[in-house]
Design a protein around this motif. Structure first.
Motif, PDB file in Angstrom:
ATOM      1  N   ASP A 150      22.501  31.857  34.143  1.00  9.08           N
ATOM      2  CA  ASP A 150      21.901  32.542  33.002  1.00  9.08           C
ATOM      3  C   ASP A 150      22.341  31.920  31.684  1.00  9.08           C
ATOM      4  O   ASP A 150      23.436  31.366  31.570  1.00  9.08           O
ATOM      5  CB  ASP A 150      22.324  34.021  32.979  1.00  9.08           C
ATOM      6  N   ARG A 206      22.575  33.455  27.722  1.00 12.05           N
ATOM      7  CA  ARG A 206      22.480  34.668  26.928  1.00 12.05           C
ATOM      8  C   ARG A 206      22.304  34.267  25.460  1.00 12.05           C
ATOM      9  O   ARG A 206      23.270  34.002  24.751  1.00 12.05           O
ATOM     10  CB  ARG A 206      23.711  35.537  27.162  1.00 12.05           C
ATOM     11  N   ASP A 257      26.911  31.909  39.859  1.00 11.79           N
ATOM     12  CA  ASP A 257      25.805  30.968  39.685  1.00 11.79           C
ATOM     13  C   ASP A 257      25.487  30.292  41.015  1.00 11.79           C
ATOM     14  O   ASP A 257      26.326  29.577  41.572  1.00 11.79           O
ATOM     15  CB  ASP A 257      26.213  29.920  38.642  1.00 11.79           C
TER      16      ASP A 257
END
Length: 263
Positions: free
Chosen positions: A237, A239, A204
């Motif tokens: 992200d 998910r 990240d």
């Protein structure tokens, strides 16, 4: 207004300061018997931010969806920036929006799920800590857990953090208090009571995975019974399919089945 006809824009008065606040609501066909997913927008956006991602997943399950705004983006350009970023007013906006949905049609209170990523992941942890008994499960992705640390680590967001907290860390005792009050790392005992899943991308570039690792280390000292975490092969992200599958499993009162190894 949204282009999704089945989405309603609802408004309500804050129970703390009386301000008129707004949220988006998708009412499932079996609304009063169906779960409610509370989806939280990211750091720089508003209530529309998660609509395209979360609505299809709720629609296909027949679940309710609530997208609150909680005082808007955590940005210097937001005239209410000090009221955003997990302030008491922002947290209450989410709780008031849930009560509004309860009045309008209801939901299964035993299936109240909270989901957010990045700034929404930060807010999810803060809401979980402040009302641990309310949530059936909380899924937080790539969250900021220490605002002072993030101020040092990511200069691209520093001025926005300062706008929310009243200045830079160390500039005044009152400012440092705000950084502390809005950082999930300071609520470990409360978070240990929540059915909580935290996920962070190892690569990240926006919020270091160490924010989650520090949370994990602190929470483990409180011996949480329903805390799960993942450092996945990815970046900044969320998910959604993974989060909703977790909610599915909890809804069915079961756990994901794997293959147990021997030897």
């Amino acid at each position: 207004m949204t282009q999704h006809r089945e989405i309603e824009e609802i408004s309500f008065a804050s129970s703390l300061d009386g301000a008129r606040e707004h949220a988006l609501w998708y009412r499932a066909a079996e609304g009063a018997q169906a779960p409610l997913v509370v989806g939280l927008h990211t750091w720089s956006y508003d209530r529309f931010n998660q609509l395209e991602h979360m609505l299809p997943l709720c629609r296909e399950r027949g679940w309710n969806l609530l997208l609150p705004e909680f005082r808007g983006p955590n940005l210097k350009s937001n005239p209410r920036s000090t009221e955003a970023c997990a302030s008491e007013l922002a947290r209450q906006d989410v709780l008031d929006a849930i009560e509004k949905v309860r009045e309008l049609g209801g939901f299964d209170a035993k299936a109240l799920y909270l989901l957010g990523g990045s700034g929404g992941g930060h807010m999810a942890l803060m809401l979980a800590a402040h009302r641990p008994e309310l949530w059936s499960a909380v899924s937080s992705w790539v969250p900021i857990t220490d605002l002072s640390a993030w101020h040092r680590e990511n200069p691209n967001y520093a001025e926005n953090i300062e706008a929310c907290c009243g200045g830079a860390p160390g500039s005044a005792a009152s400012v440092d208090l705000q950084y502390g009050l809005r950082s999930p790392l300071n609520y470990l005992a409360e978070l240990s009571r929540v059915t909580l899943s935290v996920h962070h991308g190892r690569f990240d570039p926006v919020v270091s995975y160490r924010h989650t690792m520090n949370l994990v280390t602190g929470l483990e000292r409180h011996e949480p019974k329903n805390f799960f975490f993942e450092i996945f092969d990815g970046g900044h992200d969320i998910r959604y399919d993974v989060a909703f599958r977790w909610f599915d499993g909890l809804r069915k009162n079961g756990k994901e089945q794997g293959s147990r190894l021997t030897g």
